[in-house]
Scaffold this active site. Structure first.
Site, PDB file in Angstrom:
ATOM      1  N   GLU A 102      30.021  42.539  54.763  1.00 20.29           N
ATOM      2  CA  GLU A 102      31.922  42.641  55.897  1.00 20.29           C
ATOM      3  C   GLU A 102      32.864  42.784  54.957  1.00 20.29           C
ATOM      4  O   GLU A 102      33.941  43.908  55.364  1.00 20.29           O
ATOM      5  CB  GLU A 102      32.328  41.902  56.187  1.00 20.29           C
ATOM      6  CG  GLU A 102      33.456  40.909  56.951  1.00 20.29           C
ATOM      7  CD  GLU A 102      33.965  39.682  57.424  1.00 20.29           C
ATOM      8  OE1 GLU A 102      32.478  38.731  57.330  1.00 20.29           O
ATOM      9  OE2 GLU A 102      34.863  39.568  57.426  1.00 20.29           O
ATOM     10  N   ASP A 135      35.133  46.758  55.196  1.00 16.71           N
ATOM     11  CA  ASP A 135      36.244  46.510  56.029  1.00 16.71           C
ATOM     12  C   ASP A 135      36.837  47.868  55.354  1.00 16.71           C
ATOM     13  O   ASP A 135      37.756  48.274  55.781  1.00 16.71           O
ATOM     14  CB  ASP A 135      36.839  45.217  55.125  1.00 16.71           C
ATOM     15  CG  ASP A 135      38.628  44.716  55.763  1.00 16.71           C
ATOM     16  OD1 ASP A 135      39.201  44.531  56.377  1.00 16.71           O
ATOM     17  OD2 ASP A 135      38.872  45.649  53.948  1.00 16.71           O
ATOM     18  N   ASP A 177      33.257  41.277  62.409  1.00 12.30           N
ATOM     19  CA  ASP A 177      33.107  40.897  61.460  1.00 12.30           C
ATOM     20  C   ASP A 177      31.459  41.589  60.916  1.00 12.30           C
ATOM     21  O   ASP A 177      30.969  42.139  60.316  1.00 12.30           O
ATOM     22  CB  ASP A 177      32.190  39.382  60.811  1.00 12.30           C
ATOM     23  CG  ASP A 177      33.875  38.526  60.391  1.00 12.30           C
ATOM     24  OD1 ASP A 177      35.093  39.174  60.093  1.00 12.30           O
ATOM     25  OD2 ASP A 177      33.474  37.661  61.352  1.00 12.30           O
ATOM     26  N   GLU A 216      31.667  45.628  61.019  1.00  9.45           N
ATOM     27  CA  GLU A 216      32.709  46.114  59.577  1.00  9.45           C
ATOM     28  C   GLU A 216      31.142  45.275  58.489  1.00  9.45           C
ATOM     29  O   GLU A 216      30.884  46.493  58.436  1.00  9.45           O
ATOM     30  CB  GLU A 216      33.079  45.102  59.104  1.00  9.45           C
ATOM     31  CG  GLU A 216      34.828  44.914  59.360  1.00  9.45           C
ATOM     32  CD  GLU A 216      35.579  43.894  59.341  1.00  9.45           C
ATOM     33  OE1 GLU A 216      37.255  44.454  59.451  1.00  9.45           O
ATOM     34  OE2 GLU A 216      35.562  42.886  58.729  1.00  9.45           O
TER      35      GLU A 216
END
Lengths: 233, 233
Positions: A49, A53, A122, A125
């Site tokens: 994650e 991101d 999450d 990502e």
């Protein structure tokens, strides 16, 4: 391991085939599942994650930068923030059916975590982090072309913040229009200059605007023109 | 246009040659300069800063992710934030002599903006955005290998947050050491489990730690070992 149904769905819907299925599995492993099954010695998706991101931040930024060559930095930043957020990413996650495949601990499952927006954000990502590690950034861009960019193209995140582009699109619906911006004056002291600009279409004055840079004044003039045309209020 | 001296310096120090010098020029054009020289019709570096910010975020994240395979997401995020900030980026900017070449308006020059940290941070980001557009992400990674990564490798941003890696590095200075972590017990109710872990080196107990995940308990055990060894206090 990831279920075969998900592997097939990724292939059929997005043309994605992971070389390393264990990394896809990691992306779909919630910490609550990893903690409940510690005997398996598996990792949860939090590190992926972290990586995903950043991959998404660049992929979206690059797209916005090229798509809106007239948009000032402040507006690009505002749009990026509107895209890279819980509400959007969780909805992309659902659109890609990721909510079906996340592995949760029993407690979190019972608590309804499968449809929790922050969890789905999450997960989105983490999936992009896994895709990036397995196949490089081009694969993430291709995935975003299917899942994110169409929403940007449809104007979902623009508000009407890029008034110049909106004005151009509006006027050119009826064929070519010669839009030009003219500087009327610069006012104010050296450290607080204000630019005053008029926008014309085919020599007809449509609007006037002011701002602390030429770009901002042009945006303000375009906005005034859109108000005058009744496109926005 | 960018001065020839800067073009030579980029080539000599970093092996960088821009294909499109106008984009390098844009990166080094502060808004105060663009505003004072509007007759030139030039853009300031703010859009490139928007793009460079995202390029750097991914480049740093990718490096941290691979360099610290044992670090949990929270620590990776903390380290990334320590690197991707005004103080660090402005110092990288100075290290690369960027402060010499930024083009400022007269008012800002007189106000001392050339050495302002936020300006140098923005400049560093804008340069990386320009490098990315001109030559792709590999060139940004190569530049970061020269300017950012050595600071990470020197432990400048780590605090001592990754205790497992620190313990390993410390013990392996004297040859191979067999470090292993053993779970002692899991305590607490299902939704608030606590893992209790011991760390051994060559069968000698060095430390014990607890945490809400296995990774955190291991970090706590490694920290206790480092305290016991007198490496940290």
């Amino acid at each position: 391991m990831v279920v075969a149904e998900f592997v097939s769905e990724l292939r059929a819907r997005f043309g994605i085939e992971f070389k390393d299925l264990s990394i896809l599995d990691e992306a779909f492993t919630h910490s609550s599942y990893a903690n409940e099954h510690r005997e398996l010695g598996i990792s949860d998706n939090e590190r992926l994650e972290f990586l995903g991101d950043a991959v998404l931040e660049l992929t979206v930024s690059d797209y916005l930068y090229r798509k809106f060559p007239n948009l000032p930095e402040g507006e690009l930043t505002r749009m990026r923030a509107a895209i890279v957020q819980t509400k959007s990413f969780s909805s992309f996650s659902r659109e890609a059916h990721f909510d079906k495949y996340i592995k949760l601990g029993n407690g979190e499952e019972a608590a309804g975590a499968r449809q929790r927006n922050t969890l789905l954000e999450d997960l989105f990502e983490a999936f992009c982090g896994a895709l990036y590690l397995d196949q490089g950034r081009a694969a993430v861009i291709k995935f975003c072309q299917q899942v994110i960019f169409p929403h940007i193209d449809a104007g979902e995140f623009r508000g009407i913040s890029d008034f110049k582009t909106a004005l151009q699109e509006n006027l050119q619906q009826d064929g070519n229009a010669d839009i030009h911006y003219e500087e009327v004056s610069i006012t104010g002291p050296g450290n607080a200059r204000q630019f005053n600009i008029d926008v014309y279409v085919d020599d007809k004055l449509l609007g006037s605007g002011s701002g602390k840079s030429k770009k901002r004044a042009e945006q303000a003039a375009a906005k005034a023109a859109l108000v005058g045309l009744g496109v926005i209020s």
